[in-house]
Scaffold this active site. Structure first.
Site: not given
Ligand SMILES: *Cc1c(COP(=O)(O)O)cnc(C)c1O
Length: 404
Positions: A259-260, A302, A328-329
């Site tokens: 899941e990239p 981050y 404005c911070e």
């Molecule tokens: C955010 C998320 C990702 C993607 O993460 P990246 O660091 O952007 O690759 C994949 N899986 C799940 C469940 C997420 O919440």
């Protein structure tokens, strides 16, 4: 994309502006595919939350990608551009049972990450296939906000709760078709990743009807020249081998899923902003841009370091600047950064602005959000209009105080 093209787009579409290079998104997608070509069935679920523009979703659909979603709205965006429900996985955390049921009813793969919902869902919908998100308790990731696999993380079902989990599955007779983990961003040590994968395999062996194993994400992308990044080929080689061996042991060919988010879109993105003011104080030269953390919050949220280039004067003599916003911070994009000499009116380009940049933007300070442009086949295409003051007013109701 080169700086000339970016500068031209800034002139054409105005500032601040997000630009995404379609070719880069496609090449990242294909790179991952290639690295795992030894796996019989690979599935890439693009994490929509990284960059949810419909045209980007569409581009990835054309490549054959599937989607990872974390809200019903993200599911709806995917459906809207024509992803069929079977190409979407839904991995929420802390959402209501009602939302999960609604998404399941659409035919989307559900991924459950806590025992309470698992038990309720299994009791009510024993025939709906469900994926389980486990927490392998492997510490990974650079920033504690994006590292989600550690012991006190709110994500996933602890592997120490396996006996309880198996009891629920048995009692409800529910159908578990996938096991998932997502340990957090920025995994650099492939051995650590493989170690977490072993835990996933150990979990998987308890379930007899699996169709896929989802290894989440964690690909680190470079943020500057010579920066470290996940060695995708190496990961592909090692994990594919181990995965294929597991499938042989399991007795069935499973799909390997990832899941990239960042990996696919981060480097494809450029954020362009104009310098409103150059301000010299006793110790610092500030470059104040026509933007702030309302448009790009990662440096403040981050501590991310986005490479910044002065594309109006790329060959200029380098000087040290602190690049700040107009909020404005305190909103510092970069402190004491070497940048080619900046004049008021110059356009600064922030790299790695594809992932978690526009998608985390807001209207703070009642500012409109930038436009988005997709650079596709040598041409810039507007894929989201710049907001207008109408958008700031939208949904607001001015209470008539005279009638109370
Ligand atoms: C955010 C998320 C990702 C993607 O993460 P990246 O660091 O952007 O690759 C994949 N899986 C799940 C469940 C997420 O919440």
């Amino acid at each position: 994309m080169d700086t000339k093209q970016l500068l031209q787009l800034a002139g054409e579409f105005g500032n601040p502006l997000y630009v995404y290079d379609a070719e880069k998104i496609i090449s990242q997608y294909q790179w991952l595919q290639k690295a795992f070509s030894k796996v019989g069935s690979l599935r890439v679920n693009y994490a929509v939350k990284a960059l949810s523009n419909l045209s980007v979703l569409n581009l990835l659909k054309q490549q054959g990608s599937c989607l990872d979603t974390v809200s019903i709205e993200e599911v709806q965006l995917g459906l809207h551009v024509g992803y069929t429900p079977d190409r979407i996985i839904y991995t929420p955390n802390g959402v209501s049972m009602e939302e999960i049921e609604t998404v399941a009813a659409l035919g989307v793969q559900i991924n459950i990450d806590n025992l309470s919902i698992l038990e309720q869902f299994g009791a009510k919908h024993p025939t709906t296939p469900v994926c389980i998100r486990i927490n392998p308790h492997v510490m990974a990731g650079g920033n504690s906000n994006i590292s989600v696999g550690h012991i006190d993380s709110k994500f996933g079902i602890s592997i120490h709760q396996m006996p309880h989990l198996l009891r629920i599955v048995e009692n409800t007779g529910m159908h578990i078709n996938g096991i998932h983990m997502h340990t957090g961003s920025d995994i650099l040590d492939i051995e650590v990743f493989l170690y977490a994968a072993e835990i996933l395999f150990e979990t998987a062996i308890h379930f007899k009807e699996l169709e896929f194993l989802d290894f989440g994400s964690g690909f680190k992308v470079p943020y500057k020249k010579d920066d470290i990044q996940t060695d995708v080929e190496e990961l592909g080689k090692k994990l594919s081998k181990r995965f294929n061996a597991f499938c042989a042991e399991y007795g069935r060919e499973l799909t390997l899923a990832f899941e990239p988010g960042k990996f696919l879109v981060s480097e494809a993105g450029f954020f362009l902003a104009k310098v409103n003011v150059v301000k010299q104080t006793t110790s610092t030269v500030f470059a104040g841009i026509d933007s702030g953390f309302n448009h790009l919050i990662r440096p403040m949220f981050y501590g991310s370091e986005h490479y910044i280039e002065n594309i109006s004067n790329p060959k200029g003599k380098e000087r040290f600047y602190s690049v700040v916003g107009y909020i404005c911070e305190t909103d510092t994009f970069a402190s004491n950064r070497r940048i080619a000499e900046i004049k008021e009116g110059d356009i600064l380009c922030f790299r790695n602005a594809g992932a978690y940049c526009f998608s985390m933007s807001s209207n703070y300070n009642s500012r409109v959000r930038p436009a988005e442009v997709l650079w596709h086949e040598g041409k810039g295409h507007l894929i989201r209009e710049r907001e207008t003051f109408e958008d700031i007013l939208r949904n607001q109701i001015v209470l008539d105080l005279t009638i109370a």
